[in-house]
Design a protein around this motif. Structure first.
Motif, PDB file in Angstrom:
ATOM      1  N   MET A 157       1.663   9.124  -5.991  1.00 50.11           N
ATOM      2  CA  MET A 157       2.040  10.527  -5.789  1.00 50.11           C
ATOM      3  C   MET A 157       3.096  10.967  -6.801  1.00 50.11           C
ATOM      4  SD  MET A 157       1.892  11.127  -1.636  1.00 50.11           S
ATOM      5  CE  MET A 157       3.510  10.498  -1.407  1.00 50.11           C
ATOM      6  N   ILE A 158       4.039  10.087  -7.109  1.00 41.63           N
ATOM      7  CA  ILE A 158       5.063  10.415  -8.107  1.00 41.63           C
ATOM      8  C   ILE A 158       4.416  10.628  -9.470  1.00 41.63           C
ATOM      9  CG2 ILE A 158       7.016   9.447  -9.398  1.00 41.63           C
ATOM     10  CD1 ILE A 158       7.933   8.159  -6.732  1.00 41.63           C
ATOM     11  N   SER A 195       1.299  11.453 -10.096  1.00 34.93           N
ATOM     12  CA  SER A 195       0.489  12.680 -10.059  1.00 34.93           C
ATOM     13  C   SER A 195       1.372  13.915 -10.183  1.00 34.93           C
ATOM     14  CB  SER A 195      -0.302  12.753  -8.756  1.00 34.93           C
ATOM     15  OG  SER A 195      -1.194  11.679  -8.662  1.00 34.93           O
ATOM     16  N   THR A 196       2.511  13.889  -9.521  1.00 34.84           N
ATOM     17  CA  THR A 196       3.440  15.018  -9.589  1.00 34.84           C
ATOM     18  C   THR A 196       3.990  15.183 -10.998  1.00 34.84           C
ATOM     19  OG1 THR A 196       4.055  14.672  -7.275  1.00 34.84           O
ATOM     20  CG2 THR A 196       5.555  15.992  -8.618  1.00 34.84           C
ATOM     21  N   ARG A 235       0.835  -1.212   0.000  1.00 31.33           N
ATOM     22  CA  ARG A 235       0.000   0.000   0.000  1.00 31.33           C
ATOM     23  C   ARG A 235       0.864   1.255   0.000  1.00 31.33           C
ATOM     24  NH1 ARG A 235      -2.820  -2.107   4.381  1.00 31.33           N
ATOM     25  NH2 ARG A 235      -4.043  -3.817   3.576  1.00 31.33           N
ATOM     26  N   LYS A 236       1.973   1.205   0.742  1.00 35.19           N
ATOM     27  CA  LYS A 236       2.881   2.358   0.768  1.00 35.19           C
ATOM     28  C   LYS A 236       3.539   2.565  -0.588  1.00 35.19           C
ATOM     29  CE  LYS A 236       3.944   2.401   5.675  1.00 35.19           C
ATOM     30  NZ  LYS A 236       4.970   2.280   6.704  1.00 35.19           N
ATOM     31  N   VAL A 237       3.957   1.479  -1.218  1.00 37.53           N
ATOM     32  CA  VAL A 237       4.553   1.578  -2.552  1.00 37.53           C
ATOM     33  C   VAL A 237       3.529   2.135  -3.532  1.00 37.53           C
ATOM     34  CG1 VAL A 237       5.510   0.244  -4.478  1.00 37.53           C
ATOM     35  CG2 VAL A 237       6.260  -0.244  -2.157  1.00 37.53           C
ATOM     36  N   ASP A 238       2.294   1.649  -3.461  1.00 36.17           N
ATOM     37  CA  ASP A 238       1.219   2.165  -4.313  1.00 36.17           C
ATOM     38  C   ASP A 238       1.015   3.658  -4.095  1.00 36.17           C
ATOM     39  OD1 ASP A 238       0.600  -0.189  -5.601  1.00 36.17           O
ATOM     40  OD2 ASP A 238      -1.100  -0.677  -4.306  1.00 36.17           O
ATOM     41  N   ARG A 239       0.975   4.053  -2.845  1.00 36.71           N
ATOM     42  CA  ARG A 239       0.726   5.462  -2.523  1.00 36.71           C
ATOM     43  C   ARG A 239       1.874   6.346  -3.024  1.00 36.71           C
ATOM     44  NH1 ARG A 239      -0.958   4.823   2.340  1.00 36.71           N
ATOM     45  NH2 ARG A 239       1.038   4.984   3.383  1.00 36.71           N
ATOM     46  N   ILE A 240       3.110   5.917  -2.792  1.00 37.80           N
ATOM     47  CA  ILE A 240       4.267   6.703  -3.235  1.00 37.80           C
ATOM     48  C   ILE A 240       4.309   6.783  -4.757  1.00 37.80           C
ATOM     49  CG2 ILE A 240       6.790   6.707  -3.353  1.00 37.80           C
ATOM     50  CD1 ILE A 240       6.744   5.543  -0.469  1.00 37.80           C
ATOM     51  N   LEU A 241       4.091   5.644  -5.416  1.00 35.14           N
ATOM     52  CA  LEU A 241       4.103   5.630  -6.877  1.00 35.14           C
ATOM     53  C   LEU A 241       2.976   6.486  -7.436  1.00 35.14           C
ATOM     54  CD1 LEU A 241       5.590   4.523  -9.300  1.00 35.14           C
ATOM     55  CD2 LEU A 241       4.220   2.448  -9.133  1.00 35.14           C
ATOM     56  N   TYR A 262       2.476   0.863 -12.107  1.00 37.18           N
ATOM     57  CA  TYR A 262       1.397   1.176 -11.167  1.00 37.18           C
ATOM     58  C   TYR A 262       0.137   0.373 -11.483  1.00 37.18           C
ATOM     59  CZ  TYR A 262      -1.904   4.021  -8.478  1.00 37.18           C
ATOM     60  OH  TYR A 262      -2.872   4.438  -7.613  1.00 37.18           O
TER      61      TYR A 262
END
Length: 154
Positions: free
Chosen positions: A13-14, A16-17, A5-11, A61
């Motif tokens: 956000m990347i 989206s940025t 879940r953390k990897v999903d969230r970080i990826l 992703y």
């Protein structure tokens, strides 16, 4: 599953940025071309490289979210055990492909462009940085598929 879940969230956000930066970049290109009258020299190349990163990281992703395109004609005709075995087999094929093509091939591409000292024409950044997304994405896909196999999330 918490790490996933953390990897999903970080990826996410990347990605989206990168998309936000790409939108600002293209808006700047339009502004400088039509309002100022002299188009910016770096925006076209920068947008192209951002699109590469979005496409390749986006594939990782989507693979992790199990939202990729699939033909499910054969799995629907199998029983539950057959479906599980087939999906495990397909995941192993994906792992082998990603390891050989994306990780090994991508690392070779990054290494060659780094050794040859290739730089982008307008931005003057090493192309090895641009191409580094290929092995990164390959490793992410391998992580996701191994996680699916280990956690029986097929």
């Amino acid at each position: 599953m918490e790490v996933r879940r953390k990897v999903d969230r970080i990826l996410g956000m990347i990605l989206s940025t990168i998309m936000a930066v790409m939108v600002v970049n293209v808006l700047w290109q339009v502004f400088t071309r039509f309002v100022v009258g002299t188009p910016s020299s770096f925006t076209d190349e920068f947008a192209r490289y951002l699109m590469i990163w979005v496409g390749v990281l986006g594939a990782a992703y989507i693979s992790g979210r199990r939202m990729h395109v699939a033909i499910d004609l054969l799995p629907t005709r199998l029983n539950k055990e057959g479906q599980t075995k087939l999906k495990t087999f397909v995941n192993w094929i994906i792992i082998v492909f990603c390891f050989t093509a994306l990780v090994i091939g991508g690392l070779r591409l990054v290494y060659i462009t780094f050794i040859l000292g290739q730089y982008s024409p307008a931005l003057q950044i090493p192309l090895a940085i641009v191409y580094s997304v290929i092995p990164i994405s390959g490793m992410l896909i391998i992580y996701y598929k191994l996680s699916d196999i280990i956690n029986k999330q097929l």
